[in-house]
Structure formats: C-alpha cells, structure tokens
Design an enzyme around this catalytic site. Structure first.
Site, PDB file in Angstrom:
ATOM      1  N   GLY A 151      -7.481  -3.682  14.605  1.00 51.82           N
ATOM      2  CA  GLY A 151      -7.788  -2.704  15.641  1.00 51.82           C
ATOM      3  C   GLY A 151      -9.135  -2.061  15.357  1.00 51.82           C
ATOM      4  O   GLY A 151      -9.960  -2.629  14.641  1.00 51.82           O
ATOM      5  N   ARG A 173      -1.023  -9.479  16.117  1.00 52.94           N
ATOM      6  CA  ARG A 173      -0.150 -10.052  17.157  1.00 52.94           C
ATOM      7  C   ARG A 173      -0.831 -11.180  17.903  1.00 52.94           C
ATOM      8  O   ARG A 173      -0.179 -12.080  18.432  1.00 52.94           O
ATOM      9  CB  ARG A 173       0.273  -8.952  18.132  1.00 52.94           C
ATOM     10  CG  ARG A 173       1.407  -8.090  17.596  1.00 52.94           C
ATOM     11  CD  ARG A 173       1.823  -7.038  18.574  1.00 52.94           C
ATOM     12  NE  ARG A 173       0.774  -6.019  18.735  1.00 52.94           N
ATOM     13  CZ  ARG A 173       1.039  -4.773  19.144  1.00 52.94           C
ATOM     14  NH1 ARG A 173       2.284  -4.421  19.426  1.00 52.94           N
ATOM     15  NH2 ARG A 173       0.087  -3.877  19.282  1.00 52.94           N
ATOM     16  N   ILE A 227      -4.341   1.870   4.109  1.00 52.87           N
ATOM     17  CA  ILE A 227      -4.894   3.115   4.683  1.00 52.87           C
ATOM     18  C   ILE A 227      -4.241   3.380   6.040  1.00 52.87           C
ATOM     19  O   ILE A 227      -4.747   4.175   6.830  1.00 52.87           O
ATOM     20  CB  ILE A 227      -6.431   3.038   4.843  1.00 52.87           C
ATOM     21  CG1 ILE A 227      -6.892   1.661   5.390  1.00 52.87           C
ATOM     22  CG2 ILE A 227      -7.116   3.300   3.503  1.00 52.87           C
ATOM     23  CD1 ILE A 227      -6.899   1.520   6.855  1.00 52.87           C
ATOM     24  N   ARG A 229      -0.089   3.341   7.237  1.00 55.71           N
ATOM     25  CA  ARG A 229       1.085   4.190   7.072  1.00 55.71           C
ATOM     26  C   ARG A 229       1.891   3.670   5.882  1.00 55.71           C
ATOM     27  O   ARG A 229       2.046   2.473   5.698  1.00 55.71           O
ATOM     28  CB  ARG A 229       1.963   4.148   8.339  1.00 55.71           C
ATOM     29  CG  ARG A 229       1.450   5.037   9.462  1.00 55.71           C
ATOM     30  CD  ARG A 229       1.739   6.505   9.185  1.00 55.71           C
ATOM     31  NE  ARG A 229       1.352   7.354  10.320  1.00 55.71           N
ATOM     32  CZ  ARG A 229       0.156   7.913  10.447  1.00 55.71           C
ATOM     33  NH1 ARG A 229      -0.776   7.701   9.548  1.00 55.71           N
ATOM     34  NH2 ARG A 229      -0.095   8.709  11.471  1.00 55.71           N
ATOM     35  N   GLU A 258       5.498  11.026   2.007  1.00 58.46           N
ATOM     36  CA  GLU A 258       4.443  11.979   1.659  1.00 58.46           C
ATOM     37  C   GLU A 258       4.950  13.425   1.769  1.00 58.46           C
ATOM     38  O   GLU A 258       5.740  13.728   2.667  1.00 58.46           O
ATOM     39  CB  GLU A 258       3.239  11.776   2.593  1.00 58.46           C
ATOM     40  CG  GLU A 258       2.591  10.424   2.439  1.00 58.46           C
ATOM     41  CD  GLU A 258       1.496  10.166   3.455  1.00 58.46           C
ATOM     42  OE1 GLU A 258       1.105  11.103   4.180  1.00 58.46           O
ATOM     43  OE2 GLU A 258       1.028   9.026   3.532  1.00 58.46           O
ATOM     44  N   HIS A 276      -3.677  10.798   1.047  1.00 58.41           N
ATOM     45  CA  HIS A 276      -3.805  10.675   2.505  1.00 58.41           C
ATOM     46  C   HIS A 276      -5.002  11.477   3.017  1.00 58.41           C
ATOM     47  O   HIS A 276      -4.880  12.392   3.827  1.00 58.41           O
ATOM     48  CB  HIS A 276      -2.531  11.122   3.215  1.00 58.41           C
ATOM     49  CG  HIS A 276      -2.453  10.594   4.613  1.00 58.41           C
ATOM     50  ND1 HIS A 276      -1.269  10.463   5.299  1.00 58.41           N
ATOM     51  CD2 HIS A 276      -3.421  10.187   5.463  1.00 58.41           C
ATOM     52  CE1 HIS A 276      -1.524   9.975   6.511  1.00 58.41           C
ATOM     53  NE2 HIS A 276      -2.819   9.808   6.629  1.00 58.41           N
TER      54      HIS A 276
END
Ligand code: 8YV
Length: 310
Positions: A151, A173, A227, A229, A258, A276
């Site tokens: 993305g 995908r 980086i 989730r 987290e 994060h």
C-alpha cells in the site's frame, strides 16, 4: 456544541482544538465508564480514538445518536467499519500524512537489525569497546526486501530500501503495476527474502498472517520487520523462532498487546523493539490532529469529509 466521546488518551495539541469546538467526555480516564455512558449516551454525536484503539460494537450500540468516528491514525482495524456502514455512522482516518514517517521507521529497523546498531550502542556504553571491536554485521546492498502489503506505506518503504541498494519484491491480494516482483504466495516471498517487512492493514483478515510456517520459510538468514499491527504476527511463534535461531532477527514497532511486551521477547538479543513510534514526530502528529479536527468540523457542518473510510 456537539458532544464527543474521547476513547483513548490524546495529545494536548489535539485535545485543545477539540475542546474549543466540542464538549469532550474522557471515556478512557472515566472512574466509572458505565455511569458515564448511561449519563450521556443520548448526547454523544461523535467519537475520537487513536489508530491503535478499539471501538467495540457493544459500546457503539449504547450511543443512539452517534454519527461519526474520527480516528487519529491511518489504521482503523479497531473500528467495526461494516457495522458503522450498516448503521449510518461515518468513519475517518489520517492516511498519507504519516506515510513517510512510518516508512522511515521501517527503513531504520532494517538498518538497525542488519548492522546490529542497538547492540553496538550497548557494546560501547558498557565499555566493551575497550576490550575489542564490535563484531561484523551484514550489508544491505543486493539483499531482497520482501514487502507484505504494498500500500502507500509499503511502496514508500520499497523506495527507501532501493536507495540502500536492496532488491524489492512483494506479496498482497493482487499484482500491481510496479517494477517489483510479485509473489502470489506469502511463504514463497518469505523464502526468497532476506528481510520480510510487514506493511499490511491489521484486522481479522490478516491476524497471525505471519505464523510459524512463514517464519520457517524466512529462515536462519532472514529478518522480520513489523511496522503495521502486532496482530499480523503470531508473537508466540515469533518468540520461539527468535529463541531457536529459526530466523536471524526481528525489528518491531508494534506488538499484539501494546504497551505490554512479553518479557521473553524483550530478552531476545536478536530483536530490536520500538514503542510504536512509527508516526510519532511533531510534524506528522500535528497534521494528523488537524485532519481529525477538520473531519469533525466538515461532518458537523454538513460538508464532505476530508479523509473518509466510510
Ligand atoms: C497512530 C497507528 O498514528 O496510525 C496508526 O494507525 O498505528 C499509530 O501510529 C498513533 O497511535 C496515534 O493515534
């Protein structure tokens, strides 16, 4: 003034403009959240939450006049987007404005793991350099960066790593019109990669996508970078792979629970762990905050949302 529920702790540079325009109710710090909701359920028109936050359906069902959820972040995997669509609740996030910072973080983790920079820093600070040089590490040039999820952030990572002389391939995908090799198989990409970089969205579809089999395929000379989730990686399998040398190392900015990070993971000397901080710069967070404020202003004035998810 419209009344908002603030689901997670937010920085003052976002809370201040929100409080200047809305009545804000702090759900996260409320001594009795049930009482808070019972008292003002009818009055809540919007929710503001952080990118890693969760807006559970049972809570949303108690807010009959809720019409918008504005996420202070690009990831909205904690929002039941399909439920919101079905109930006429708009959702906004903060895409694009944080792409460069998060990609910088991924690039930094690739460098930190390939050159063992965190251990090198510890070596010097502990006075060990006086007893001898820090051990040789590995170069990036010519190595393959396998990107999981091409993305906006994945593409920005690809360009950075090419600048370091790395080759790039990706899995996702669908094949895209890009100059990099596409792997239909995630395991196939892992087996071909020196660095497997997780940049896909979180959520049910990608939960534990990176499992023991993928780590096995990545192999003893491979490094996992995440980086995206924490939910995308089976953290238990990752810890075992790090402990047993199934993979060379890991560079992580996100974790399954987290801010709780398993002690076993923190004990892995072949893991570089960050709290994060991917989008965590003054410059980026202020632009993200402005997007949250402006999306709410657009919604409550009947104008088009700036960055709608639904
Ligand atoms: C948030 C995040 O930006 O953007 C996201 O999806 O995961 C985070 O970087 C940060 O937590 C502020 O909400």
């Amino acid at each position: 003034m419209s009344e908002l529920l603030i689901l997670n702790p937010l920085p003052d540079f976002l809370l201040e403009p929100l409080r200047a325009r809305h009545v804000c109710h702090d759900y996260f710090h409320a001594p009795d959240r049930g009482a808070l909701i019972a008292d003002m359920a009818e009055r809540i028109r919007g929710i503001v939450m952080s990118g890693g936050g969760v807006a559970p359906v049972p809570l949303l069902e108690k807010l009959p006049n809720l019409r918008i959820i504005s996420v202070f972040g690009v990831g909205y995997d904690g929002v039941p987007a399909d439920w919101c669509r079905a109930h006429g609740i708009r959702v906004t996030n903060t895409p694009d404005v944080l792409t460069e910072d998060v990609a910088d973080t991924a690039s930094a983790l690739v460098l930190m793991t390939s050159r063992n920079l965190a251990a090198a820093n510890r070596h010097l600070l502990a006075g060990a350099w006086l007893n001898g040089p820090f051990p040789l590490a590995h170069a990036l040039r010519g190595k393959l960066a396998g990107i999981v999820g091409l993305g906006r952030i994945g593409r920005a990572v690809a360009h950075r790593l090419e600048a370091h002389g790395m080759r790039v391939a990706y899995h996702g995908r669908a094949r895209q019109e890009v100059p990099w090799e596409y792997f239909e198989s995630l395991t196939g990409l892992a087996a071909a990669s020196d660095f497997l970089i997780v940049a896909c969205p979180g959520g049910a579809e990608t939960r534990h996508l990176i499992n023991a089999a993928v780590l096995e395929a990545l192999g003893a000379e491979g490094t996992l970078i995440n980086i995206a989730r924490g939910s995308v990686v089976d953290e238990t399998a990752l810890i075992a792979a790090l402990q047993r040398g199934v993979i060379r190392g890991a560079g992580l900015d996100v974790f399954e629970n987290e801010p709780q990070v398993p002690r076993a993971l923190m004990s892995c000397e072949n893991a570089v762990l960050l709290p994060h901080l991917g989008s965590g710069t003054h410059e980026t967070r202020r632009v993200m905050a402005a997007l949250v404020v402006d999306n709410l202003a657009a919604h409550f004035s009947g104008k088009a949302l700036l960055t709608p998810v639904c």
